[in-house]
Every structure is written in structure tokens, then in C-alpha cells.
Enzyme design. Structure first.
Site, mmCIF file in Angstrom:
data_model
loop_
_atom_site.group_PDB
_atom_site.id
_atom_site.type_symbol
_atom_site.label_atom_id
_atom_site.label_comp_id
_atom_site.label_asym_id
_atom_site.label_seq_id
_atom_site.Cartn_x
_atom_site.Cartn_y
_atom_site.Cartn_z
ATOM 1 N N SER A 77 -45.205 -29.586 -10.278
ATOM 2 C CA SER A 77 -44.643 -29.511 -8.936
ATOM 3 C C SER A 77 -44.940 -30.809 -8.179
ATOM 4 O O SER A 77 -45.807 -31.591 -8.590
ATOM 5 C CB SER A 77 -45.249 -28.328 -8.184
ATOM 6 O OG SER A 77 -46.602 -28.599 -7.866
ATOM 7 N N GLU A 111 -46.663 -31.158 -5.707
ATOM 8 C CA GLU A 111 -48.061 -31.130 -5.291
ATOM 9 C C GLU A 111 -49.019 -30.985 -6.474
ATOM 10 O O GLU A 111 -50.176 -30.601 -6.307
ATOM 11 C CB GLU A 111 -48.296 -29.998 -4.287
ATOM 12 C CG GLU A 111 -47.947 -30.379 -2.871
ATOM 13 C CD GLU A 111 -48.617 -31.675 -2.441
ATOM 14 O OE1 GLU A 111 -49.818 -31.871 -2.693
ATOM 15 O OE2 GLU A 111 -47.912 -32.527 -1.871
ATOM 16 N N SER A 112 -48.552 -31.309 -7.664
ATOM 17 C CA SER A 112 -49.372 -31.148 -8.865
ATOM 18 C C SER A 112 -50.536 -32.134 -8.903
ATOM 19 O O SER A 112 -50.341 -33.353 -8.844
ATOM 20 C CB SER A 112 -48.503 -31.340 -10.110
ATOM 21 O OG SER A 112 -49.300 -31.462 -11.267
ATOM 22 N N ASN A 113 -51.747 -31.601 -9.034
ATOM 23 C CA ASN A 113 -52.922 -32.449 -9.241
ATOM 24 C C ASN A 113 -52.863 -33.131 -10.599
ATOM 25 O O ASN A 113 -53.282 -34.279 -10.752
ATOM 26 C CB ASN A 113 -54.198 -31.612 -9.141
ATOM 27 C CG ASN A 113 -54.364 -30.964 -7.789
ATOM 28 O OD1 ASN A 113 -54.309 -31.618 -6.755
ATOM 29 N ND2 ASN A 113 -54.557 -29.647 -7.782
ATOM 30 N N VAL A 136 -50.162 -34.056 -12.278
ATOM 31 C CA VAL A 136 -49.217 -35.182 -12.235
ATOM 32 C C VAL A 136 -49.864 -36.377 -11.549
ATOM 33 O O VAL A 136 -49.818 -37.507 -12.056
ATOM 34 C CB VAL A 136 -47.913 -34.773 -11.520
ATOM 35 C CG1 VAL A 136 -47.053 -36.008 -11.231
ATOM 36 C CG2 VAL A 136 -47.125 -33.790 -12.374
#
Length: 347
Positions: free
Chosen positions: A75, A77-79, A81
Site C-alpha cells: 500500500s 503507507e507500506s513500511n 515498501v
């Protein structure tokens, strides 16, 4: 350390060991529970978090394969990524992030950091996250057809190598427990893709630590999580040459605190973010750790975890996403606004 774990290629990215420390004012607020935080929010690299541990092994494998790109997804807001894009920048590789749906209306939090890291952002146009790994695979194939050497990392770093980071973390925790003379009953963490919980289960089983590992799921159902985690534990034990078996009965997952869905803050999660900030000066996030502490708080209130237990909460990081949910945090009922908890004997 186990020779097979030590023999796996690994990049030293995280600042280890991360602290294992008591949270006395929060413990007092929860009725006297003996509560400790394992501070994997302080792994350091790329604003920290649990994904750094997994990427130490995944990125080393990518370098071993002479890859010139790290390709993953999640997403906005992916940590995972954000951390993967930071690792790519550090190694001089191209970072490619495959994201669901379309460009967010606001550039904030982890998504802002992805842009700052000069990641190539590929939007699928499909809001359904469950097909994201297929989209990542298609992007990898496309990049290969253009002559690139992409290294594919599934969302969340789901793989035995990703789990190896938390097998190593389990070894680290066991060493700290011995040094601090702590005998924990429970380790509790947020569970998404299952990598962290699977690695801990394998590591604790190998180290013969009799500590239950509870996962508070933030997206999938309990049964889905158990199936994912059981398969990951088998594959992880296999690559490490460990003769151990973890069954579904060993995998403890609670799915009562997801709220309205993944990446949607819950009122209880927001309240937990405030509580921990105002008792310990530690920041949680609305997607993972806030909901996990909300689960812990409720389990204690219900008596499912008694106040005489020793509990470790694995803080997996994620604080950059706080800024993307400012309106939810400020709009929620601020019942903790005047919160002040004084420890007995402390002036």
C-alpha cells in the site's frame, strides 16, 4: 548462532541489538502487567522497523544474483515498501514499488518517503491488494524483457529468507532474556503477512524458549494467517536445516481488532497510540502497532492475559504513517487528553 543461519548471506543494515526495555508507566496503566517493549522501531535504517531485519537477507541475496533493481509492492503507507526503497538507494540499485489503485490524493507519510527515495512508483489501477503479488510479478517480467535484472520481493517480504531475519531476532531476544533474567510468558506482535511471527516461532522453538507468540492480525482472518504462517515456518526451518515442526496449534492469532479493515484506523487503536505516547514517549502507528496494543489492552481487561504475566510487545515500527492519519488521530474522541499516570513511589 546456528551454523546454517550464520552461513546465509546477510547485509548489516540494522543497528542491533535493539533494546528490550520495561515500560513501567504503561504497565501501571494496564493494571500492573509486567510489560516490556522490544524496540524494533529502533532498527535505525530507513527510519527503522521490523522489515529491516528481513531485508538484510533478501538484499544480500539480490546482490548475490547481481540484480540491479529491487521490485516489491504494498500500500502507499507500506513500511516494507519504504524500507525496501531505502535499501535500494543505499545499494545504488533502482527501487521499484508496485502500488494498488491510483496515485493517492495526498503525498504524506511513507508515500512521501518513497518519493524522496526516488522510487519508481507503478500503480496497478486495481484497488484489491490480494492481486498485488501478481502485479509485482508482471512488472518484474516487463523489466526483464527490457534488459533489466530485477529482484522480486513479494509484498511484506514473504519468503523463508524474509523470515530468517526474525529467526535471528529470536536468538537476539533469548540472549537479552538471559542477561536481564526475564522469563516471559507471552510475546505479542502485530501480524500482517506473517513473516515476523513465523520467524519468531521458528527461532523460539529452536532455542527451546517456552514463550507463546501471539499475533494480533491487522488484515487477514485468523485462519488465513495460520495457514500462511504454518507454511512459512516449514519453509524457513527447511532452508536453515532445522529439524523442528510447528503445527497450527502452536500459531496463536487473534483477529478481533482489525476494525473496519486494513489501513483503516480504529478508535481503540488511536486511543492506544495516545496512551503509549503519553505514558512512555513512544510512538505507535494506526495500521499495525496501535491495533496490536489495543488488542493487548482488551485482553488484559477481559482477564485473558492476567496481570501476573510477563509480556513482551514487539514494536515493529511504522511511525511515519502517523502523519498520513493526522485527521483521524485528532478527530477521535480524545478521552486521554488529560491522562497522567503517576508511578507509585515516583515524585
Amino acid at each position: 548462532m546456528n551454523p546454517d543461519l550464520a552461513s546465509l548471506p546477510r547485509l548489516e543494515l540494522a543497528k542491533l541489538p535493539t533494546p528490550l526495555e520495561p515500560v513501567r508507566r504503561l504497565s501501571h496503566a494496564l493494571g500492573g502487567l509486567d510489560l516490556w517493549f522490544k524496540r524494533d522501531d529502533l532498527t535505525g535504517f530507513g527510519l527503522g522497523g521490523n522489515k529491516v531485519r528481513s531485508l538484510e537477507y533478501l538484499a544480500a541475496d539480490a546482490i548475490g544474483q547481481e540484480s540491479d533493481m529491487l521490485v516489491t509492492g504494498g500500500s502507499p503507507e507500506s513500511n516494507h515498501v519504504r524500507t525496501t526503497m531505502a535499501v535500494a538507494a543505499y545499494l545504488g540499485l533502482k527501487g521499484v514499488a508496485v502500488l494498488p489503485s491510483t496515485q493517492p490524493a495526498e503525498t504524506q507519510g511513507n508515500f512521501l518517503l518513497d518519493k524522496l527515495l526516488n522510487a519508481k512508483l507503478v500503480f496497478t489501477g486495481d484497488p484489491d491488494r490480494k492481486y498485488l503479488d501478481k502485479h509485482i510479478s508482471h512488472e518484474v517480467e516487463r523489466l526483464r524483457s527490457l534488459g533489466g535484472k530485477p529482484y522480486m520481493i513479494k509484498r511484506g517480504g514473504v519468503s523463508p529468507l524474509g523470515c530468517a531475519g526474525y529467526v535471528a531476532a529470536a536468538v537476539e531476544i533469548c540472549s537479552q532474556l538471559k542477561e536481564l533474567n526475564i522469563d516471559p510468558d507471552i510475546l505479542l506482535c502485530a501480524t500482517g503477512c506473517g513473516v515476523t511471527q513465523a520467524g519468531l516461532l521458528v527461532g523460539f522453538k529452536w532455542m527451546e524458549l517456552n514463550c507463546k507468540v501471539y499475533g494480533i492480525t491487522v488484515s487477514r482472518t485468523r485462519n488465513e494467517c495460520i495457514a500462511y504462517i504454518e507454511q512459512l515456518t516449514k519453509e524457513t526451518a527447511e532452508i536453515l536445516g532445522l529439524d523442528l515442526t510447528i503445527t497450527s496449534d502452536d500459531i496463536l492469532v487473534i483477529d478481533e481488532y482489525i476494525g473496519d479493515g486494513y489501513s483503516i484506523p480504529s478508535p481503540e487503536g488511536i486511543e492506544s497510540i495516545r496512551l503509549v505516547a503519553r505514558t512512555e514517549g513512544i510512538f505507535l502507528d494506526p495500521i499495525y502497532t496501535g491495533k496490536a496494543i489495543a488488542g493487548l489492552t482488551d485482553l488484559v481487561k477481559k482477564g485473558n492475559i492476567s496481570s501476573d504475566k510477563t509480556v513482551i510487545f514487539l514494536h515493529t515500527g511504522g511511525s511515519p504513517s502517523i502523519f498520513s492519519y493526522a485527521s483521524a488521530i485528532t478527530a477521535s474522541n480524545d478521552s486521554a487528553n488529560s491522562l497522567f499516570i503517576k508511578l507509585p513511589g515516583v515524585k
